[in-house]
Design an enzyme around this catalytic site. Structure first.
Site, PDB file in Angstrom:
ATOM      1  CB  THR A 101      40.809 -25.297  -3.239  1.00 33.94           C
ATOM      2  OG1 THR A 101      40.136 -25.237  -3.955  1.00 33.94           O
ATOM      3  CG2 THR A 101      40.964 -26.813  -3.156  1.00 33.94           C
ATOM      4  CE1 TYR A 158      44.677 -24.819  -5.527  1.00 32.01           C
ATOM      5  CE2 TYR A 158      42.460 -25.794  -6.551  1.00 32.01           C
ATOM      6  CZ  TYR A 158      43.392 -24.513  -5.274  1.00 32.01           C
ATOM      7  OH  TYR A 158      42.918 -24.314  -4.876  1.00 32.01           O
TER       8      TYR A 158
END
Length: 337
Positions: A117, A141
């Site tokens: 990501t 995350y």
């Protein structure tokens, strides 16, 4: 030989499986169905219901199906949730991948593609952001994905594995044929929320932060169509099969779109209006994130087909209308624009 897709019944994973099957690849999927849907898998793609972190299960699937490459999607992906439950994210993302990699090493897998990501960058000092930019994630995350990248690099170096890390920017849209799309209840994706509002399933859409130093005060994102992203994975697999060296690549279009511009695109393609409520900034949100895609375009045999925000929004809307009809019957449209 077979490609193992972990998390292959999820949003991005199911698009990947369809792309592989459409290309006559042999595929096997491992998914625990916590957020995925078995019905989204194409005919001929066997599903093993289980955890990608279960080493014994993974080893048996690799041996039984003759797996030669792994594409790893399984994991948790909601930034605000990661702030509330960091240990859950380190378990689901980092620890699961550690176990998956161990199974891959023990069974001799030497090609691995990892779903990462742009959240690993945090608020970058450069824009568009390049792959060699400093990594300063703002959420567990992003940190969990960055830890996994480091672990993959070290494992590959020690065991002769080749890998491609694909750092996604903002994935959106749905299968152009409306076979599959984002169906998770309570999804936090901006386009998903906007098309839910356009189809009358939400009373409003919240915009978190309108005081950022951006042209309209809202956050800037680089959207990539999920079908184009799936094809980027196919290109990465071809690259590794051709002997390509391990590589980290940004996955976006290299163009920024604000949150407010995205909402207007959904209003435009749907012909419907819906309420927007402005709220304070959220912890962990990144102000602006646009990809420098030079390396990906130079490395992979890939070019986007759906590099247009209205097209992405239209595909998301078509899928949402189909999904709503299947679940609830006729759509109660939002007020006409």
């Amino acid at each position: 030989m077979t490609v193992l897709v972990t998390g292959g019944a999820g949003y991005i994973g199911s698009h990947m499986v369809h792309a592989l099957v459409d290309a006559s690849e042999r595929v096997v999927v491992i998914d625990n169905l916590s957020t995925g849907f078995a019905a989204f898998l194409p005919q001929g793609a066997p599903l093993v219901v289980g955890d990608a972190g279960d080493e014994n299960l993974v080893e048996s699937v690799i041996v039984q199906h003759g797996v030669e490459s792994i594409i790893h999607f399984a994991g948790s992906v909601v930034v605000p949730d990661s702030l509330r439950d960091p240990l859950g994210y380190y378990r689901n993302n980092t620890m699961t991948t550690r176990s998956l990699l161990n199974a891959a090493v023990k069974t001799g897998i030497n090609r691995f593609i990892f779903s990462s990501t742009a959240a690993v960058y945090g608020n970058s000092d450069q824009m568009p952001v390049r792959e060699d930019a400093q990594t300063r994630p703002l959420s567990p995350y992003g940190s969990s994905k960055l830890m996994t990248e480091i672990m993959l690099h070290d494992t590959a170096s020690a065991h002769g594995m080749s890998y491609v890390v694909l750092r996604y920017f903002n994935v959106a849209g749905a299968d152009p044929q409306a076979r599959i799309g984002l169906a998770t209840v309570g999804a936090t994706h901006l386009l998903k929320i906007a098309v839910e509002a356009a189809t009358g399933q939400r009373a409003k859409i919240d915009v978190y932060g309108t005081d950022y130093p951006t042209p309209d005060g809202s956050c800037i994102r680089d959207f990539i169509h999920v079908a184009d992203l799936a094809q980027a994975h196919r290109a990465a697999l071809s690259y590794l099969r051709g002997g390509g060296a391990s590589m980290t690549l940004n996955c976006g279009y290299g163009r920024g779109t604000s949150v407010l511009e995205t909402i207007e695109a959904v209003r435009r393609v749907s012909g419907r209006n819906f309420a927007v409520q402005y709220a304070p900034r959220r912890p962990g949100d990144i102000m602006a994130m646009v990809a420098d895609t030079t390396r990906m375009r130079a490395t992979l045999d890939w070019a986007p087909r759906y590099d247009d925000l209205d097209t992405i929004a239209a595909h998301a809307l078509a899928w949402e209308e189909k999904l709503f009809h299947e679940r609830h019957g006729e759509i109660q449209h939002a007020v006409s624009a």
